[in-house]
Design an enzyme around this catalytic site. Sequence first.
Site, PDB file in Angstrom:
ATOM      1  N   TYR A 328       0.816  -1.202   0.000  1.00 31.47           N
ATOM      2  CA  TYR A 328       0.000   0.000   0.000  1.00 31.47           C
ATOM      3  C   TYR A 328       0.860   1.267   0.000  1.00 31.47           C
ATOM      4  O   TYR A 328       1.908   1.310   0.656  1.00 31.47           O
ATOM      5  CB  TYR A 328      -0.916   0.035   1.233  1.00 31.47           C
ATOM      6  CG  TYR A 328      -1.865  -1.136   1.349  1.00 31.47           C
ATOM      7  CD1 TYR A 328      -2.179  -1.927   0.247  1.00 31.47           C
ATOM      8  CD2 TYR A 328      -2.445  -1.462   2.567  1.00 31.47           C
ATOM      9  CE1 TYR A 328      -3.044  -2.992   0.358  1.00 31.47           C
ATOM     10  CE2 TYR A 328      -3.319  -2.535   2.697  1.00 31.47           C
ATOM     11  CZ  TYR A 328      -3.609  -3.294   1.587  1.00 31.47           C
ATOM     12  OH  TYR A 328      -4.465  -4.359   1.698  1.00 31.47           O
ATOM     13  N   GLU A 404     -19.055  -0.273  22.312  1.00 34.59           N
ATOM     14  CA  GLU A 404     -20.052   0.040  21.282  1.00 34.59           C
ATOM     15  C   GLU A 404     -20.666   1.429  21.420  1.00 34.59           C
ATOM     16  O   GLU A 404     -21.295   1.915  20.476  1.00 34.59           O
ATOM     17  CB  GLU A 404     -21.144  -1.026  21.283  1.00 34.59           C
ATOM     18  CG  GLU A 404     -20.636  -2.394  20.818  1.00 34.59           C
ATOM     19  CD  GLU A 404     -21.709  -3.463  20.860  1.00 34.59           C
ATOM     20  OE1 GLU A 404     -21.641  -4.400  20.035  1.00 34.59           O
ATOM     21  OE2 GLU A 404     -22.614  -3.379  21.716  1.00 34.59           O
TER      22      GLU A 404
END
Length: 426
Positions: A328, A404
């Site tokens: 990358y 979360e």
Amino acid sequence: MTVSLTTGLLAVPAFADQPNAAQLAADVETKVIEWRRDLHQHPELSNREFRTSKVIEKHLKSLGLEVQTGIAHTGVVAILKGGKPGPLIGLRADMDALPVTEVVDLPFASKVTDTYRDQKVGVMHACGHDTHVAMLMGVAESLVKVKDSLAGDVMFIFQPAEEGAPEGEEGGAELMLKQGLFAKRKPDQVFGMHVTSSLPTGVIGLRSGPAMASEDSFTINVTGKQTHGSRPWGGVDPIVASAQIITSVQTIISRQVDITKAPAVVSFGAINGGIRSNIIPDKVELIGTIRTFDQDMRAAIKVKLADIASNAAKTVGASAETIIDAGYPVTVNNPELVSKMRPVIASVVGEEMLIEPGLITGAEDFSYYALETPGLFFFLGVTPHDQDLSQVASNHSPAFYVDESALKVGVQTMTQIALTALGAAE
């Protein structure tokens, strides 16, 4: 790092003719958590995200979006057309999981196994891509609700294989672009985010310019001449040659590149050669990685690595062939785009919750999109505030854990970015 969360999410000022990103995020929070837990229980390896893509496709079609599937094997792309003319922006989430066996005690922990490099392995969303998908699904639902106020269009990019395609296959952002993702219409800007355990819940890390390193893998095949270990003069020792190479390569970073310009890393990760104590082998294989934050430096290091390996091997009569597998590119955040969006992000989380992280030597294939059009990539903290950041499990760990409550922050932030980019918020 100690960061207070007493302010919570700051509500974006709501005007009569402007959507409220805070309310939109709150409205989809329960769904986002449910999606995330479902995806977490059903992780899929790179280029194998078949169920995941079906879940995404079903949701996007339920929103009435134009949906394209099968790009780069399992990628899903949808277009939302705003109510007014304007630019096209891209919002990207990656979908793949890792060959990691989960050890976190959760009711929705992964029990999935699969085959990776001919071995049976556990499969886990140990890098949080399940949260990325769930949050972008929530952003899509939020923006559809206010599409008439958008002066422009949105391309939702659900990308497979960010962690790298299986051996012998292509995949990820590079393949999506190769197969025409931006061919019909290139986004004027592209945005992405990544959860990280290195920041407290709700803290956002944003850095202008180079943010994540390029990544190149290399293999150096060192060839000598086999002989008995008791008669080393009867052959050419590739193990000694390999030692010379490993030692000499250290001078690339310490003596041959300008580290005041940008940091760089060359690391060896494996040495393979020989089988007995009394046999000097014919060959040794060296494997490693190169990490840089500057494209010119990246190119120079590759040349220096091959030259040093060849010359060091010759000093003991051996030879060395260097093979570099280009990975990358550097992930670069467009400075103008960062300058524009920094106050937007701060309006969501508060100035004290927006930081500028240091350079990250990990790599991300979001970099390919940012080479095509101005890009912005930020990090979202997911570690509870009562935990010591120095002790928490990192991304890619079997113990990686996501708070979360951070998901609503991510949805609101990306929604607010989109609204601002498309003229639906000030």
